[in-house]
Scaffold this motif. Structure first.
Motif, PDB file in Angstrom:
ATOM      1  N   ASN A  49       0.833  -1.213   0.000  1.00  0.00           N
ATOM      2  CA  ASN A  49       0.000   0.000   0.000  1.00  0.00           C
ATOM      3  C   ASN A  49       0.865   1.261   0.000  1.00  0.00           C
ATOM      4  O   ASN A  49       0.510   2.274  -0.603  1.00  0.00           O
ATOM      5  CB  ASN A  49      -0.925  -0.005   1.226  1.00  0.00           C
ATOM      6  N   ALA A  50       2.023   1.166   0.666  1.00  0.00           N
ATOM      7  CA  ALA A  50       2.941   2.309   0.674  1.00  0.00           C
ATOM      8  C   ALA A  50       3.490   2.550  -0.724  1.00  0.00           C
ATOM      9  O   ALA A  50       3.605   3.705  -1.168  1.00  0.00           O
ATOM     10  CB  ALA A  50       4.079   2.064   1.662  1.00  0.00           C
ATOM     11  N   VAL A  51       3.841   1.469  -1.433  1.00  0.00           N
ATOM     12  CA  VAL A  51       4.343   1.600  -2.807  1.00  0.00           C
ATOM     13  C   VAL A  51       3.281   2.235  -3.698  1.00  0.00           C
ATOM     14  O   VAL A  51       3.567   3.144  -4.499  1.00  0.00           O
ATOM     15  CB  VAL A  51       4.751   0.227  -3.363  1.00  0.00           C
ATOM     16  N   ILE A  52       2.050   1.759  -3.560  1.00  0.00           N
ATOM     17  CA  ILE A  52       0.958   2.303  -4.380  1.00  0.00           C
ATOM     18  C   ILE A  52       0.751   3.786  -4.074  1.00  0.00           C
ATOM     19  O   ILE A  52       0.598   4.618  -4.984  1.00  0.00           O
ATOM     20  CB  ILE A  52      -0.348   1.515  -4.117  1.00  0.00           C
ATOM     21  N   GLY A  53       0.785   4.131  -2.775  1.00  0.00           N
ATOM     22  CA  GLY A  53       0.594   5.534  -2.400  1.00  0.00           C
ATOM     23  C   GLY A  53       1.711   6.427  -2.894  1.00  0.00           C
ATOM     24  O   GLY A  53       1.459   7.524  -3.416  1.00  0.00           O
ATOM     25  N   MET A  54       2.959   5.975  -2.763  1.00  0.00           N
ATOM     26  CA  MET A  54       4.102   6.791  -3.194  1.00  0.00           C
ATOM     27  C   MET A  54       4.141   6.977  -4.700  1.00  0.00           C
ATOM     28  O   MET A  54       4.412   8.071  -5.193  1.00  0.00           O
ATOM     29  CB  MET A  54       5.401   6.139  -2.708  1.00  0.00           C
ATOM     30  N   THR A  55       3.877   5.908  -5.432  1.00  0.00           N
ATOM     31  CA  THR A  55       3.886   6.035  -6.901  1.00  0.00           C
ATOM     32  C   THR A  55       2.773   6.972  -7.354  1.00  0.00           C
ATOM     33  O   THR A  55       2.937   7.734  -8.308  1.00  0.00           O
ATOM     34  CB  THR A  55       3.719   4.664  -7.581  1.00  0.00           C
ATOM     35  N   LYS A  56       1.630   6.925  -6.664  1.00  0.00           N
ATOM     36  CA  LYS A  56       0.520   7.814  -7.013  1.00  0.00           C
ATOM     37  C   LYS A  56       0.908   9.270  -6.788  1.00  0.00           C
ATOM     38  O   LYS A  56       0.606  10.157  -7.614  1.00  0.00           O
ATOM     39  CB  LYS A  56      -0.706   7.440  -6.167  1.00  0.00           C
ATOM     40  N   LEU A  57       1.604   9.527  -5.685  1.00  0.00           N
ATOM     41  CA  LEU A  57       2.038  10.895  -5.401  1.00  0.00           C
ATOM     42  C   LEU A  57       3.035  11.382  -6.440  1.00  0.00           C
ATOM     43  O   LEU A  57       2.967  12.525  -6.910  1.00  0.00           O
ATOM     44  CB  LEU A  57       2.659  10.970  -4.001  1.00  0.00           C
ATOM     45  N   VAL A  58       3.992  10.517  -6.810  1.00  0.00           N
ATOM     46  CA  VAL A  58       4.996  10.912  -7.793  1.00  0.00           C
ATOM     47  C   VAL A  58       4.345  11.155  -9.158  1.00  0.00           C
ATOM     48  O   VAL A  58       4.746  12.056  -9.905  1.00  0.00           O
ATOM     49  CB  VAL A  58       6.092   9.830  -7.902  1.00  0.00           C
ATOM     50  N   MET A  59       3.330  10.360  -9.484  1.00  0.00           N
ATOM     51  CA  MET A  59       2.631  10.512 -10.761  1.00  0.00           C
ATOM     52  C   MET A  59       1.933  11.861 -10.875  1.00  0.00           C
ATOM     53  O   MET A  59       1.638  12.334 -11.974  1.00  0.00           O
ATOM     54  CB  MET A  59       1.608   9.391 -10.940  1.00  0.00           C
ATOM     55  N   GLU A  60       1.658  12.474  -9.723  1.00  0.00           N
ATOM     56  CA  GLU A  60       0.991  13.788  -9.730  1.00  0.00           C
ATOM     57  C   GLU A  60       1.984  14.940  -9.869  1.00  0.00           C
ATOM     58  O   GLU A  60       1.587  16.104  -9.927  1.00  0.00           O
ATOM     59  CB  GLU A  60       0.171  13.946  -8.444  1.00  0.00           C
ATOM     60  N   THR A  61       3.289  14.626  -9.922  1.00  0.00           N
ATOM     61  CA  THR A  61       4.308  15.663 -10.120  1.00  0.00           C
ATOM     62  C   THR A  61       4.587  15.821 -11.609  1.00  0.00           C
ATOM     63  O   THR A  61       4.065  15.080 -12.448  1.00  0.00           O
ATOM     64  CB  THR A  61       5.596  15.297  -9.365  1.00  0.00           C
ATOM     65  N   LYS A  62       5.473  16.763 -11.942  1.00  0.00           N
ATOM     66  CA  LYS A  62       5.798  17.014 -13.341  1.00  0.00           C
ATOM     67  C   LYS A  62       6.758  15.943 -13.845  1.00  0.00           C
ATOM     68  O   LYS A  62       7.868  15.783 -13.328  1.00  0.00           O
ATOM     69  CB  LYS A  62       6.436  18.398 -13.480  1.00  0.00           C
ATOM     70  N   LEU A  63       6.342  15.199 -14.859  1.00  0.00           N
ATOM     71  CA  LEU A  63       7.139  14.090 -15.399  1.00  0.00           C
ATOM     72  C   LEU A  63       7.135  14.153 -16.916  1.00  0.00           C
ATOM     73  O   LEU A  63       6.191  14.677 -17.535  1.00  0.00           O
ATOM     74  CB  LEU A  63       6.537  12.740 -14.954  1.00  0.00           C
ATOM     75  N   ASP A  64       8.187  13.598 -17.518  1.00  0.00           N
ATOM     76  CA  ASP A  64       8.142  13.470 -18.976  1.00  0.00           C
ATOM     77  C   ASP A  64       7.332  12.217 -19.310  1.00  0.00           C
ATOM     78  O   ASP A  64       6.933  11.441 -18.439  1.00  0.00           O
ATOM     79  CB  ASP A  64       9.542  13.422 -19.587  1.00  0.00           C
ATOM     80  N   ASP A  65       7.078  12.009 -20.592  1.00  0.00           N
ATOM     81  CA  ASP A  65       6.186  10.919 -21.011  1.00  0.00           C
ATOM     82  C   ASP A  65       6.712   9.540 -20.595  1.00  0.00           C
ATOM     83  O   ASP A  65       5.949   8.678 -20.159  1.00  0.00           O
ATOM     84  CB  ASP A  65       5.992  10.954 -22.525  1.00  0.00           C
TER      85      ASP A  65
END
Length: 211
Positions: free
Chosen positions: A123-139
């Motif tokens: 659940n921590a992995v899912i939560g952290m990846t979700k947070l990072v996905m909401e930041t500015k990322l390239d494709d």
């Protein structure tokens, strides 16, 4: 010799015998003090294969014993042997059943414990990846994170399936109707293997042939 007297001779030799004159029989060891007098004697061993499991004996008939009496006792000994074998088989079956039930309970407890232990860091992995996905990322970064997030959710679903199996084993299964999007499921599966295929220079494609 392990045993003594007429009874002992039958047990030691695993052979039927009868005597109508025990006091004069070389196989007799006499009777213990206070024991009733033995005037006639017949006995057959009870065998299970080559294993001695008992003895059937009779004494002091009003008539002499003969070979026909031996045959009757041998048939009775066979029935006795079958009864003993059945009792042993039932005991072994009961022991095996209890062992299997204990193993099944231990397995269910292990699966339930393992599922809960893995769920917390997952659940921590899912939560952290979700947070990072909401930041500015390239494709490319967004795609990789989406794969990781999707894979983690898929693993969480597998853990839920394990818990469902535990409930089924315990007779506590529950069923529910829900919508199922097969296209999305197949696409998510393909995406989870896409990176691995790319590392081996394979192209993994999905063609939607569903209307």
């Amino acid at each position: 010799k392990e045993f003594g007297g007429l009874w002992g001779w039958v047990l030691d030799n695993k052979t039927p015998m009868f005597t109508n004159h025990p006091s004069a029989d070389f196989r007799s060891g006499g009777t213990p003090k206070g024991h009733i007098s033995i005037t006639r004697f017949i006995s057959v061993p009870v065998m299970m294969g080559d294993k001695l499991v008992g003895q059937i004996a009779m004494a002091n008939s009003v008539r002499d014993y003969d070979q026909k009496d031996v045959s009757v006792l041998e048939k009775l000994a066979s029935l006795y042997s079958l009864a003993i074998q059945r009792m042993w088989d039932e005991d072994e079956l009961k022991t095996a059943k209890e062992a299997a039930e204990a193993a099944d309970i231990a397995k269910s407890r292990f699966l339930a414990t393992m599922s809960h232990e893995i769920r917390t860091p997952l659940n921590a992995v899912i939560g952290m990846t979700k947070l990072v996905m909401e930041t500015k990322l390239d494709d490319r970064q967004a795609e990789y994170l989406e794969i990781a997030h999707s894979s983690a959710n898929h693993l969480l679903g597998l853990l839920d399936d394990i818990l469902h199996l535990v409930k089924i084993d315990a007779g506590k299964a529950e069923f529910e109707n829900c919508e199922f999007n097969i296209r999305e499921s197949v696409k998510n599966t393909i995406r989870s293997f896409k990176l691995k295929a790319s590392e081996k220079k394979y192209r993994l494609l999905f063609q939607n042939m569903l209307n």
